[in-house]
Design a protein around this motif. Sequence first.
Motif, PDB file in Angstrom:
ATOM      1  N   LEU A 205       0.830  -1.198  -0.155  1.00  0.00           N
ATOM      2  CA  LEU A 205       0.007   0.005  -0.040  1.00  0.00           C
ATOM      3  C   LEU A 205       0.962   1.139  -0.014  1.00  0.00           C
ATOM      4  CD1 LEU A 205      -2.823  -1.069   2.443  1.00  0.00           C
ATOM      5  CD2 LEU A 205      -3.086  -0.862   0.111  1.00  0.00           C
ATOM      6  N   GLN A 206       1.914   0.988   0.877  1.00  0.00           N
ATOM      7  CA  GLN A 206       2.902   2.474   0.745  1.00  0.00           C
ATOM      8  C   GLN A 206       3.517   2.519  -0.657  1.00  0.00           C
ATOM      9  OE1 GLN A 206       5.563   1.009   3.553  1.00  0.00           O
ATOM     10  NE2 GLN A 206       4.357   2.017   5.378  1.00  0.00           N
ATOM     11  N   ARG A 207       3.744   1.565  -1.305  1.00  0.00           N
ATOM     12  CA  ARG A 207       4.141   1.658  -2.825  1.00  0.00           C
ATOM     13  C   ARG A 207       3.022   2.435  -3.491  1.00  0.00           C
ATOM     14  NH1 ARG A 207       8.639  -1.397  -4.360  1.00  0.00           N
ATOM     15  NH2 ARG A 207       8.322  -0.614  -6.632  1.00  0.00           N
ATOM     16  N   LEU A 208       1.916   1.726  -3.499  1.00  0.00           N
ATOM     17  CA  LEU A 208       0.935   2.180  -4.405  1.00  0.00           C
ATOM     18  C   LEU A 208       0.405   3.624  -4.138  1.00  0.00           C
ATOM     19  CD1 LEU A 208      -1.525  -0.983  -4.155  1.00  0.00           C
ATOM     20  CD2 LEU A 208      -0.106  -0.402  -6.184  1.00  0.00           C
ATOM     21  N   LEU A 209       0.564   4.169  -2.970  1.00  0.00           N
ATOM     22  CA  LEU A 209      -0.050   5.217  -2.563  1.00  0.00           C
ATOM     23  C   LEU A 209       0.891   6.500  -2.519  1.00  0.00           C
ATOM     24  CD1 LEU A 209      -2.482   4.226   0.321  1.00  0.00           C
ATOM     25  CD2 LEU A 209      -2.876   5.232  -2.203  1.00  0.00           C
ATOM     26  N   ASP A 210       2.389   6.052  -2.721  1.00  0.00           N
ATOM     27  CA  ASP A 210       3.622   6.822  -2.627  1.00  0.00           C
ATOM     28  C   ASP A 210       3.833   7.309  -1.441  1.00  0.00           C
ATOM     29  OD1 ASP A 210       4.078   6.713  -5.497  1.00  0.00           O
ATOM     30  OD2 ASP A 210       2.312   8.134  -6.079  1.00  0.00           O
ATOM     31  N   LEU A 211       3.629   6.539  -0.458  1.00  0.00           N
ATOM     32  CA  LEU A 211       3.996   6.897   0.976  1.00  0.00           C
ATOM     33  C   LEU A 211       5.287   6.604   1.473  1.00  0.00           C
ATOM     34  CD1 LEU A 211       0.493   5.963   2.621  1.00  0.00           C
ATOM     35  CD2 LEU A 211       1.231   8.181   1.548  1.00  0.00           C
ATOM     36  N   PRO A 212       5.973   7.326   2.263  1.00  0.00           N
ATOM     37  CA  PRO A 212       7.403   7.123   2.801  1.00  0.00           C
ATOM     38  C   PRO A 212       7.464   5.461   3.555  1.00  0.00           C
ATOM     39  CG  PRO A 212       6.456   8.554   4.228  1.00  0.00           C
ATOM     40  CD  PRO A 212       5.374   8.384   3.112  1.00  0.00           C
ATOM     41  N   GLU A 213       8.574   4.878   3.447  1.00  0.00           N
ATOM     42  CA  GLU A 213       8.699   3.688   4.303  1.00  0.00           C
ATOM     43  C   GLU A 213       9.609   3.907   5.388  1.00  0.00           C
ATOM     44  OE1 GLU A 213      11.517  -0.410   3.568  1.00  0.00           O
ATOM     45  OE2 GLU A 213      11.602   0.993   2.261  1.00  0.00           O
ATOM     46  N   PRO A 214       8.785   3.624   6.669  1.00  0.00           N
ATOM     47  CA  PRO A 214       9.655   3.530   7.846  1.00  0.00           C
ATOM     48  C   PRO A 214      10.668   2.272   8.003  1.00  0.00           C
ATOM     49  CG  PRO A 214       7.033   3.229   8.245  1.00  0.00           C
ATOM     50  CD  PRO A 214       7.500   2.914   6.740  1.00  0.00           C
ATOM     51  N   LEU A 215      11.153   2.278   8.988  1.00  0.00           N
ATOM     52  CA  LEU A 215      11.953   1.261   9.745  1.00  0.00           C
ATOM     53  C   LEU A 215      11.165   0.627  10.562  1.00  0.00           C
ATOM     54  CD1 LEU A 215      14.693  -0.295   9.798  1.00  0.00           C
ATOM     55  CD2 LEU A 215      15.255   1.436  11.703  1.00  0.00           C
ATOM     56  N   TYR A 216      11.158  -0.828  10.361  1.00  0.00           N
ATOM     57  CA  TYR A 216      10.304  -1.789  11.160  1.00  0.00           C
ATOM     58  C   TYR A 216      11.153  -2.327  12.110  1.00  0.00           C
ATOM     59  CZ  TYR A 216       6.525  -0.885   7.971  1.00  0.00           C
ATOM     60  OH  TYR A 216       5.477  -0.172   7.360  1.00  0.00           O
ATOM     61  N   ARG A 217      10.614  -2.688  13.403  1.00  0.00           N
ATOM     62  CA  ARG A 217      11.273  -3.537  14.237  1.00  0.00           C
ATOM     63  C   ARG A 217       9.949  -4.328  14.973  1.00  0.00           C
ATOM     64  NH1 ARG A 217      14.207  -2.446  20.191  1.00  0.00           N
ATOM     65  NH2 ARG A 217      14.093  -4.692  20.909  1.00  0.00           N
ATOM     66  N   HIS A 218       9.992  -5.833  14.865  1.00  0.00           N
ATOM     67  CA  HIS A 218       8.850  -6.632  15.337  1.00  0.00           C
ATOM     68  C   HIS A 218       9.386  -7.338  16.731  1.00  0.00           C
ATOM     69  CE1 HIS A 218       7.495  -5.626  11.412  1.00  0.00           C
ATOM     70  NE2 HIS A 218       6.358  -5.572  11.935  1.00  0.00           N
ATOM     71  N   HIS A 219       9.113  -7.048  17.964  1.00  0.00           N
ATOM     72  CA  HIS A 219       9.428  -7.482  19.108  1.00  0.00           C
ATOM     73  C   HIS A 219       8.795  -8.717  19.450  1.00  0.00           C
ATOM     74  CE1 HIS A 219       5.999  -5.863  21.226  1.00  0.00           C
ATOM     75  NE2 HIS A 219       6.104  -4.822  20.671  1.00  0.00           N
ATOM     76  N   ALA A 220       9.435  -9.396  20.326  1.00  0.00           N
ATOM     77  CA  ALA A 220       8.835 -10.621  20.881  1.00  0.00           C
ATOM     78  C   ALA A 220       7.544 -10.280  21.602  1.00  0.00           C
ATOM     79  CB  ALA A 220       9.951 -11.508  21.754  1.00  0.00           C
ATOM     80  N   LEU A 221       6.652 -11.354  21.801  1.00  0.00           N
ATOM     81  CA  LEU A 221       5.458 -11.134  22.321  1.00  0.00           C
ATOM     82  C   LEU A 221       5.358 -11.503  23.934  1.00  0.00           C
ATOM     83  CD1 LEU A 221       3.009 -12.460  19.882  1.00  0.00           C
ATOM     84  CD2 LEU A 221       3.700 -10.106  19.817  1.00  0.00           C
ATOM     85  N   VAL A 222       4.772 -10.992  24.671  1.00  0.00           N
ATOM     86  CA  VAL A 222       4.503 -11.394  26.067  1.00  0.00           C
ATOM     87  C   VAL A 222       3.417 -12.512  26.119  1.00  0.00           C
ATOM     88  CG1 VAL A 222       3.720 -10.740  28.416  1.00  0.00           C
ATOM     89  CG2 VAL A 222       5.063  -8.964  26.951  1.00  0.00           C
ATOM     90  N   LEU A 223       3.866 -13.674  26.439  1.00  0.00           N
ATOM     91  CA  LEU A 223       3.189 -14.871  26.575  1.00  0.00           C
ATOM     92  C   LEU A 223       2.660 -15.295  28.067  1.00  0.00           C
ATOM     93  CD1 LEU A 223       5.452 -17.104  24.286  1.00  0.00           C
ATOM     94  CD2 LEU A 223       3.752 -15.612  23.536  1.00  0.00           C
ATOM     95  N   ASP A 224       1.496 -15.876  27.973  1.00  0.00           N
ATOM     96  CA  ASP A 224       0.855 -16.239  28.957  1.00  0.00           C
ATOM     97  C   ASP A 224       1.670 -17.746  29.849  1.00  0.00           C
ATOM     98  OD1 ASP A 224      -0.396 -18.642  27.776  1.00  0.00           O
ATOM     99  OD2 ASP A 224      -2.145 -17.473  27.845  1.00  0.00           O
ATOM    100  N   GLU A 225       1.182 -18.360  30.769  1.00  0.00           N
ATOM    101  CA  GLU A 225       1.582 -19.392  31.495  1.00  0.00           C
ATOM    102  C   GLU A 225       1.562 -20.777  30.335  1.00  0.00           C
ATOM    103  OE1 GLU A 225      -0.143 -20.120  35.106  1.00  0.00           O
ATOM    104  OE2 GLU A 225       1.156 -18.579  36.076  1.00  0.00           O
ATOM    105  N   GLN A 226       0.596 -20.546  29.427  1.00  0.00           N
ATOM    106  CA  GLN A 226       0.491 -21.866  28.462  1.00  0.00           C
ATOM    107  C   GLN A 226       1.163 -21.546  27.148  1.00  0.00           C
ATOM    108  OE1 GLN A 226      -2.453 -20.299  30.190  1.00  0.00           O
ATOM    109  NE2 GLN A 226      -1.937 -21.949  31.579  1.00  0.00           N
ATOM    110  N   GLY A 227       2.014 -20.262  27.170  1.00  0.00           N
ATOM    111  CA  GLY A 227       2.780 -19.983  25.997  1.00  0.00           C
ATOM    112  C   GLY A 227       1.921 -19.313  24.837  1.00  0.00           C
ATOM    113  N   CYS A 228       0.604 -18.894  25.221  1.00  0.00           N
ATOM    114  CA  CYS A 228      -0.137 -18.100  24.267  1.00  0.00           C
ATOM    115  C   CYS A 228       0.204 -16.579  24.605  1.00  0.00           C
ATOM    116  CB  CYS A 228      -1.547 -18.655  24.436  1.00  0.00           C
ATOM    117  SG  CYS A 228      -2.003 -20.265  24.318  1.00  0.00           S
ATOM    118  N   LYS A 229      -0.098 -15.959  23.373  1.00  0.00           N
ATOM    119  CA  LYS A 229      -0.067 -14.512  23.250  1.00  0.00           C
ATOM    120  C   LYS A 229      -1.022 -13.971  24.238  1.00  0.00           C
ATOM    121  CE  LYS A 229      -2.334 -12.837  19.320  1.00  0.00           C
ATOM    122  NZ  LYS A 229      -2.293 -12.207  18.030  1.00  0.00           N
TER     123      LYS A 229
END
Length: 286
Positions: free
Chosen positions: A233-257
């Motif tokens: 969508l950014q390319r189609l709409l000529d929008l700037p590209e940010p730098l991304y960082r996708h961090h680890a999730l916090v999980l519960d005792e069952q290992g679910c997010k």
Amino acid sequence: MPRPDPRPVFRFAPSPNGLLHLGHARSALLNAEMARAAGGRFLLRIEDIDATRCRPEYEAAIYEDLAWLGLDWERPVRRQSEHMDAYRAALARLEAMDLVYPSFESRAEIRRAVAARPGWSSDPDGAPLFPFSRAAMDEAERRERQAAGEPYALRLDMARAVALVGEGLSWREAGEAGPVPADPAAWGDVVIARKETPTSYHLSVVVDDAVQGVTHVVRGADLKAATSVHRLLQRLLDLPEPLYRHHALVLDEQGCKLSKSIGSESLRDLRARGVSAAEARHMALG
């Protein structure tokens, strides 16, 4: 003319459709800390396009919870519900490129179609791909059904969009040695708006990030795959590209997010049982 602010811009963008939990706290704290370390700006955005689920009391709780964690942010806060015209304008650009079409299939019809096709492919989130195609209905019929007021979703014609952008679509991910290849086609013909709402998460998030000058998108790993759609969508709409960082999730005792939908313990619940803000910060980041 004033010079543009050169500082990096980070943002935390929750939806007021429930109470924040430790997973939200991790994203908010990471964004605020990275903004501070970089001498940048920390923004709060309220993603409230879903009028049926978003509530004022949840928005108020967001401000209360973040303040309790010791966070501060720039004002005014951008609320998506106040900027529908910006999303309509972006949608109109995509429509002008003949990349959008209305689909009238109900959820029940989609489920039946998927059930009739054993082994049907799923998107990166595990949901079945849209099992119909744009060619399955005549364009004139689509226009007639729209004019008649039938409910519909506006979908991105993924094949046309990908062909228009061409090969080599990717994004920059912090910590990665090189560009991450984007695969928006893995999502099929995603919904980018509906009859009653001129946008979706995918469309509004790229518009908002561009309007707010966001340079760094720091969010949970569960949204990493969706970056393919956002880069398209950014390319189609000529929008700037940010730098991304996708961090680890916090999980519960069952290992679910953690999730609002499954009733994960909220920050308000933590306060009620005597957890301090410092302890909550450690729990979120530890």
